[in-house]
Enzyme design. Structure first.
Site, PDB file in Angstrom:
ATOM      1  N   ARG A  69     -56.540  98.289 -16.544  1.00 21.64           N
ATOM      2  CA  ARG A  69     -57.164  97.650 -15.384  1.00 21.64           C
ATOM      3  C   ARG A  69     -56.667  98.304 -14.106  1.00 21.64           C
ATOM      4  O   ARG A  69     -55.529  98.745 -14.014  1.00 21.64           O
ATOM      5  CB  ARG A  69     -56.819  96.160 -15.330  1.00 21.64           C
ATOM      6  CG  ARG A  69     -57.542  95.307 -16.372  1.00 21.64           C
ATOM      7  CD  ARG A  69     -57.193  93.826 -16.219  1.00 21.64           C
ATOM      8  NE  ARG A  69     -55.824  93.553 -16.596  1.00 21.64           N
ATOM      9  CZ  ARG A  69     -54.820  93.378 -15.759  1.00 21.64           C
ATOM     10  NH1 ARG A  69     -55.027  93.404 -14.437  1.00 21.64           N
ATOM     11  NH2 ARG A  69     -53.600  93.153 -16.183  1.00 21.64           N
ATOM     12  N   GLY A 198     -61.498  98.153 -21.174  1.00 18.63           N
ATOM     13  CA  GLY A 198     -60.895  96.820 -21.175  1.00 18.63           C
ATOM     14  C   GLY A 198     -61.416  95.893 -20.097  1.00 18.63           C
ATOM     15  O   GLY A 198     -62.629  95.758 -19.877  1.00 18.63           O
ATOM     16  N   SER A 248     -49.814  89.888 -18.328  1.00 21.31           N
ATOM     17  CA  SER A 248     -50.335  90.877 -19.276  1.00 21.31           C
ATOM     18  C   SER A 248     -49.190  91.606 -19.974  1.00 21.31           C
ATOM     19  O   SER A 248     -48.207  91.987 -19.338  1.00 21.31           O
ATOM     20  CB  SER A 248     -51.204  91.885 -18.534  1.00 21.31           C
ATOM     21  OG  SER A 248     -52.249  91.199 -17.883  1.00 21.31           O
ATOM     22  N   ASN A 368     -50.894 101.190 -23.381  1.00 25.23           N
ATOM     23  CA  ASN A 368     -51.895 100.120 -23.263  1.00 25.23           C
ATOM     24  C   ASN A 368     -53.037 100.322 -24.264  1.00 25.23           C
ATOM     25  O   ASN A 368     -54.154  99.888 -24.039  1.00 25.23           O
ATOM     26  CB  ASN A 368     -52.429 100.041 -21.833  1.00 25.23           C
ATOM     27  CG  ASN A 368     -53.244  98.760 -21.584  1.00 25.23           C
ATOM     28  OD1 ASN A 368     -52.911  97.695 -22.094  1.00 25.23           O
ATOM     29  ND2 ASN A 368     -54.323  98.879 -20.812  1.00 25.23           N
ATOM     30  N   GLU A 497     -38.918  84.083 -34.233  1.00 29.56           N
ATOM     31  CA  GLU A 497     -37.813  83.199 -33.859  1.00 29.56           C
ATOM     32  C   GLU A 497     -38.185  82.321 -32.658  1.00 29.56           C
ATOM     33  O   GLU A 497     -37.511  81.329 -32.368  1.00 29.56           O
ATOM     34  CB  GLU A 497     -36.546  84.002 -33.542  1.00 29.56           C
ATOM     35  CG  GLU A 497     -36.082  84.911 -34.676  1.00 29.56           C
ATOM     36  CD  GLU A 497     -35.670  84.145 -35.934  1.00 29.56           C
ATOM     37  OE1 GLU A 497     -35.584  82.905 -35.903  1.00 29.56           O
ATOM     38  OE2 GLU A 497     -35.442  84.821 -36.961  1.00 29.56           O
ATOM     39  N   ASN A 498     -39.246  82.675 -31.950  1.00 36.86           N
ATOM     40  CA  ASN A 498     -39.667  81.842 -30.815  1.00 36.86           C
ATOM     41  C   ASN A 498     -40.062  80.430 -31.272  1.00 36.86           C
ATOM     42  O   ASN A 498     -40.131  79.507 -30.462  1.00 36.86           O
ATOM     43  CB  ASN A 498     -40.822  82.503 -30.061  1.00 36.86           C
ATOM     44  CG  ASN A 498     -40.383  83.800 -29.388  1.00 36.86           C
ATOM     45  OD1 ASN A 498     -39.196  83.968 -29.077  1.00 36.86           O
ATOM     46  ND2 ASN A 498     -41.311  84.726 -29.171  1.00 36.86           N
TER      47      ASN A 498
END
Ligand code: GTP
Ligand code: SPV
Ligand code: MN
Length: 586
Positions: A69, A198, A248, A368, A497-498
């Site tokens: 972007r 994108g 992002s 990206n 693990e989050n």
């Protein structure tokens, strides 16, 4: 396909402006899409990959100057600059139309114009909105057909209505000097020229579902947010939903598809993906906040996606996927990217199509580089994915990349404080946008590049939604997976693990956790984050939950400078919260 006069006369006008050789309506039928893929392979726009290993999958390489972007060239075009506010690039509306008309004049000569009718959200849902994208790129059509609900059904739900978003897109000459992504919120219109990549070109995504939709939401009383939506099922089979906004390339797709470690799955926890990037949120008849994912696919960051870190994301890419700017493995006609595994192909082309070998020390895939995959192919897709009523949200989570300041998790005392926490978000920049990487910038609610109107008014809108929600408002949290030690390594292992942090958040929702009052909000004690079955030490956890008050005092200066930039549109409630924070810091 339609008798809608508003639509037909607009298409007529745009056709006269851009002069395509041919005009083709996209019906959404598989046979038509297959024909387009075939054509795109002949023209070199797509490369058909190994159909045994990756059925229905293709590789695309964008122009090397067109890989992310372009925020500097993304404009909000209104009569008054005040509407766009200090954080958006603004251009006077008539001047913008005049400039863009010059760039679009004859831009589709010798090409086909594709008319893509699409619905953001399940057709017929009160959340859903229709858009039309006119484009001269077959690649854009094929991506939109994965990312949105494309075809006749969208036109049917539009009927004769004039309420549709008008998207005009041309790759023109891909000239970076004349690349502009213009938004006209007064007209529900988006004009994008000279990019094929994108968020610049798939107009349903950031342009419509965030920039235009956020202004529609302000007018109509709802929110369009840069958020994933995740369902968490407890061992009793009850599912609670969280929505999380990270900037992002800061971990939304990964968290949305979280596969818990063995410890949690053995206890019977399950995680379900509703969305990985965008949420539209409305207050339901029951007074709670409900959300849908307006998209139908994932445009996910490829590098780092692996069996170990995001197995569900990887599985979603194994069929019907378009890969953009990744490594082409010539030995078996498949693809590769950094950290997919430890075996980079020896006989390969990099994202630019040049002979490449990982021994050279350069990366093969663009940082990206992305996969465009259908949500339906995700093994953990929620059964509520297509529910026209959406899902009820129990908690909102903000987060970003902060090496030092932000602790692993903390919570807001109430909605107003939660809006404050969202408004003071900051994060290190990533490769998702052109420009410097790793620089800390303020990114409120992860919406800095995506809010279609004055962010001061946006905060006011959030506060108003909170007043309507009252005591039914979701709890608000902030998380940070990216705190580093003195060597610069991440201390928290992240990914699966989050789940441990999400568990704390759910415990708070259920009133079953410590909420220790700290200057920045409430925090867990180290007992609230379950460390069983993981090699993080209690000391590491204490470090992750520690606060450096000097850094926070500095932070308050940055916040004040940011607020002051708005010259009066920041609601007084947020200045009050800033004062409370300063007093608590001493
Ligand atoms: P956009 O699609 O640009 O909006 O990005 P996103 O927010 O969906 O980010 P994504 O999940 O694709 O992750 C971006 C990068 O962050 C990838 O390289 C991931 O491997 C990395 N990442 C994601 N989650 C974690 C985490 O918990 N810890 C660490 N250290 N890295 C993570
Ligand atoms: C982002 O940058 O937040 C993305 C990718 O999700 S793009 O579609 O390019 O906006
Ligand atoms: Mn995104």
């Amino acid at each position: 396909m339609t008798k809608n006069q508003n639509l037909l006369s607009w298409i007529d006008e745009m056709t006269k402006l851009t002069s395509p050789d041919k005009v083709v309506w996209i019906t959404g039928e598989e046979s038509q899409l297959e024909e387009l893929r075939k054509m795109a392979c002949e023209s070199g726009e797509l490369i058909k990959l190994n159909q045994e290993k990756l059925p229905g999958c293709y590789l695309h390489r964008s122009h090397i100057n067109d890989v992310a972007r372009v925020e500097e060239r993304t404009l909000i075009c209104t009569k008054e600059k005040q509407h766009a506010g200090p954080t958006n690039n603004w251009m006077e509306k008539d001047a913008a139309y005049a400039m863009m008309k010059e760039l679009f004049k004859g831009s589709m000569k010798g090409r086909t114009m594709y008319i893509i009718p699409f619905s953001m959200g399940p057709e017929g849902s009160k959340f859903a909105k229709v858009g039309i994208e006119l484009t001269d790129s077959a690649y854009v059509v094929l991506n939109m057909a994965i990312m949105t609900r494309v075809g006749q059904k969208a036109l049917d739900s539009l009927g004769d209505s004039n309420d549709f978003v008008r998207g005009l897109h041309s790759i023109a000459k891909l000239d970076p000097e004349h690349r502009y992504i213009c938004h006209f919120p007064d007209d529900n219109a988006i004009w994008s020229v000279n990019s094929g990549y994108g968020g610049n070109a798939l107009l349903g995504k950031k342009c419509f579902a965030l920039r235009i939709a956020s202004t529609q939401g302000q007018r109509e009383g709802w929110l369009a947010e840069h958020m994933l939506i995740l369902g968490i099922e407890n061992p009793k089979g009850e599912v609670k939903y969280v929505a999380a906004a990270f900037p992002s390339a800061c971990g939304k797709t990964n968290l949305a598809m979280l596969r818990p470690n063995e410890y949690y799955s053995s206890k019977g926890y399950k995680f379900w993906t509703v969305g990985d990037d965008i949420a539209w949120l409305r207050i339901g008849d029951d007074g709670r906040l409900w959300a849908i994912n307006p998209e139908a696919g994932f445009f996910g960051v490829a590098p780092g996606t692996s069996e170990e870190r995001n197995p569900n994301g990887l599985a979603a890419t194994q069929k019907g996927t378009i890969f953009t700017n990744v490594v082409h493995n010539l030995d078996d006609n498949t693809i590769w990217w950094e950290r997919l595994d430890n075996n980079p192909p020896k006989n390969a082309l990099n994202w630019k199509g040049e002979k490449w070998n990982s021994d050279e020390g350069t990366s093969g895939a663009h940082p990206n580089s992305r996969f465009t995959a259908s949500a339906r192919n995700c093994p953990c897709i929620s059964k509520e994915f297509d529910n026209p009523n959406g899902v009820p949200i129990s908690a909102i989570v903000f987060g970003g990349r902060r090496a030092k300041t932000a602790p692993l998790v903390y919570g807001a005392r109430d909605w107003q404080h939660g809006v404050f926490l969202g408004s003071i978000m900051a994060s290190e920049t990533t490769a998702a946008a052109a420009g410097e990487v790793g620089k800390v910038r303020r990114d409120p609610m992860a919406m800095l590049p995506f809010c279609g109107y004055n962010m001061g008014d946006y905060f006011t809108h959030w506060l108003e939604i909170g007043k309507k929600l009252g005591d039914k408002a979701p709890l608000v949290f902030n998380v940070n997976w990216f705190r580093t030690d003195e060597k610069g390594d991440f201390v928290w292992p992240g990914y699966g693990e989050n789940a441990r942090v999400l568990k704390y958040i759910l415990n708070c929702v259920e009133g079953d956790a410590h909420k220790v009052d700290e200057c920045i909000g409430f925090m867990p004690t180290s007992d609230d984050i379950d460390l069983e079955g993981m090699d993080l030490t209690k000391d590491d956890l204490d470090f992750l939950l520690s606060l450096d008050k000097d850094l926070w005092r500095e932070e308050t200066e940055g916040i004040k400078a940011f607020y002051d930039m708005f010259e009066g549109t920041i609601p007084k409630e947020l200045y009050e919260e800033l004062d409370i924070l300063k007093k608590k810091l001493g």
